[in-house]
Design a protein around this motif. Structure first.
Motif: not given
Lengths: 252, 163
Positions: A139, A141-143, A151, A154, A158, A160-161, A207, A247, A249
Motif C-alpha cells: 500500500l 499511503r497519502k497522509h 502503510a 491510517f 488517508d 491509499f493506492k 480512502t 492497516v 487506525s
C-alpha cells in the motif's frame, strides 16, 4: 410457465413495463391497457407470474463503520459542501484523476507489513504476502498531502493506492476487498491485470476511515473475476492466489 | 437502501436475462448500488433520480460491459443457466440467446447493442426504447435495422421485423 413456443397474441408487454405494473408505477391508463392485454395473453401472464415470484436479494455491503443509509442521506442533505469529504467513504478515483496519486505510484514509497504482525482477524496467514515472494500486496499511503512511509497505519481520510506483485506470465483477474469490523467493502473497480510483474499499480485509489483495524486484500483469480458475493462471505472465500495486508487506525 | 429493496429484484431478473448467470447478475446489481452509495450526491442511494428506468439502463450498460469482455465469455457460456422466462415473440422474431449475444457484442457499437437488447431480450417497442434512451424513434429504428442485419448475418436465421 408457458412453453418456449407460446407467442404473445400481439405485441408483448415489455419486461420493464411488467415490472412497473407489478410496482404500480404505471399511469392508470397504462395499467388498464396492460391488464386488458394480460386477460387475453397467456404468454404475458406467464411472464408476469415469473416477475411476481419472490426473489431473495443478496445483502448489500454497508459502508465502513456500519454507517447507516439514513445517516448518509442526512449528510448529503444537511452538510452541503462538506458532503464530498464526509460522505464519500472509500470513494474510488478514476485512473489518472489524482496527480498526487500518480506521483505516489511513481515514487513507489511502498511499505509492507511483516508477516508476524498480520495474523488474526480471520485471515489465513498464507494470505499475507511476503516481501520477495511471488505474490504480494503493498500500500502507498497519502497522509495530509504527503506521502507517508507507514502503510501499517491510517487516519481518517488517508488515501491509499494498491500495488500488486505477481509472477509473469499470469494476467489474473482481480478485485480489492477491504474487511473491517466483520464487513466487506469493495473500494475499487474489479478488473484484469494486463501483465504481472513487480509492484503493478491498480487503477484508482481509496480512502479509509474508522477506528478498527482493516485488512486490505487483493483477490486474484486466473480464471474469472472474483465474485463479490463470495468475497463478501469473508476471507476464507478468497481465491488461492489472493494476498492481504493489514492497516491499523491511529484514532483508537 | 429503499431503492435496492424496491427495484433490486427487477434489476436482478434483468441482469440474469442478459448474462444467464445468477452470480454475475448479483455482482452487477450489487456493484451498481455500492457505487451509487459511495458516490452520494445527485445519483445517491435515495435520490429521486433512481427510478426504475434509470437503474434499468445502468444495469444494462454494466451487463453489456461484462459481455464485451472476452475474458468473461468462455465462463459465461460454460456456466450459463437456462432462461427463466419463455420467448414470447413470433417465429420471425427470434429470441437472442447467449451465444448470439456474445457474437453480437463484438460486432455492434455500444448504442446499437443496447437497443438490440431492449428490443429482443426485454421485448420493448421502439417507442419504449426511444423514451428510455432519449433518442428519437427514427434513430431507434435505424439502429435496430442495422442490428437486425447483423443478427441475420451472424445467425443466418430469420429475425423479426418491428411490430
Amino acid at each position: 410457465m408457458t412453453s418456449m413456443h407460446e407467442s404473445c397474441v400481439t405485441e408483448p408487454i415489455s419486461m420493464l413495463r411488467l415490472e412497473r405494473y407489478r410496482l404500480h408505477e404505471l399511469s392508470a391508463r397504462e395499467e388498464r391497457a396492460v391488464s386488458a392485454h394480460l386477460e387475453q395473453c397467456g404468454a404475458c401472464r406467464a411472464c408476469l407470474a415469473e416477475v411476481e415470484q419472490d426473489i431473495v436479494l443478496p445483502a448489500l455491503p454497508e459502508l465502513p463503520n456500519a454507517r447507516s443509509q439514513a445517516a448518509v442521506v442526512d449528510l448529503i442533505e444537511l452538510r452541503g459542501a462538506a458532503r464530498r469529504v464526509r460522505t464519500r467513504r472509500f470513494m474510488a478515483f478514476g485512473a489518472g484523476a489524482s496527480g498526487a496519486l500518480a506521483l505516489a505510484a511513481a515514487a513507489l514509497l511502498v511499505l509492507q507489513t511483516s508477516v508476524e504482525r498480520q495474523r488474526a482477524d480471520g485471515v489465513p496467514l498464507a494470505r499475507f504476502g511476503i516481501k520477495g515472494g511471488d505474490v504480494a500486496v503493498e500500500l502507498v499511503r497519502k497522509h495530509q498531502g504527503a506521502l507517508a512511509d507507514d502503510a501499517t497505519l491510517f487516519a481518517d481520510g488517508d488515501v491509499f493506492k494498491v500495488l500488486v506483485t505477481c509472477p509473469p506470465p499470469l494476467t489474473p483477474h482481480f478485485d480489492v476487498v477491504v474487511y473491517q469490523a466483520g464487513q466487506a467493502y469493495f473500494p475499487l473497480a474489479a478488473g484484469t491485470l494486463d501483465s504481472c510483474g513487480n509492484r503493478q499499480a491498480l487503477s484508482g485509489a481509496f480512502t479509509l476511515d474508522g477506528a478498527g483495524d482493516v485488512i486490505v486484500c487483493v483477490a486474484l483469480d486466473a480464471q474469472r473475476v472474483p465474485s463479490r458475493t463470495e468475497l463478501g462471505q469473508g476471507p476464507d472465500a478468497l481465491p488461492d492466489l489472493s494476498v492481504c495486508t493489514r492497516v491499523r487506525s491511529t484514532s483508537r | 437502501m429503499e431503492a435496492y429493496r424496491r427495484y433490486g429484484p427487477a434489476l436482478l431478473r434483468k441482469a440474469k436475462r442478459m448474462l444467464h448467470n445468477p452470480t454475475d447478475a448479483e455482482d452487477v446489481v450489487q456493484g451498481l448500488f455500492v457505487d451509487l452509495l459511495q458516490g452520494g450526491g445527485a445519483a445517491g442511494p435515495d435520490s429521486a433520480q433512481l427510478e426504475l428506468g434509470y437503474l434499468y439502463r445502468a444495469v444494462t450498460h454494466r451487463c453489456l460491459n461484462v459481455l464485451r469482455d472476452a475474458r468473461n465469455q468462455r465462463r459465461l457460456l460454460e456456466q450459463r443457466e437456462a432462461p427463466a422466462l419463455p420467448a414470447r415473440t413470433t417465429c420471425e422474431q427470434r429470441a437472442i440467446d447467449l451465444d448470439l449475444l456474445l457474437k453480437l457484442s463484438a460486432q455492434l457499437d455500444a448504442l446499437s447493442f443496447e437497443m438490440l437488447v431492449y428490443r429482443f431480450i426485454d421485448d420493448m417497442t421502439q417507442d419504449e426504447i426511444a423514451e428510455l434512451t432519449g433518442y428519437s424513434r427514427k434513430t431507434v429504428g435505424k439502429r435496430l435495422d442495422d442490428a437486425r442485419q447483423t443478427v441475420l448475418r451472424l445467425a443466418e436465421q430469420p429475425v423479426g421485423g418491428e411490430a
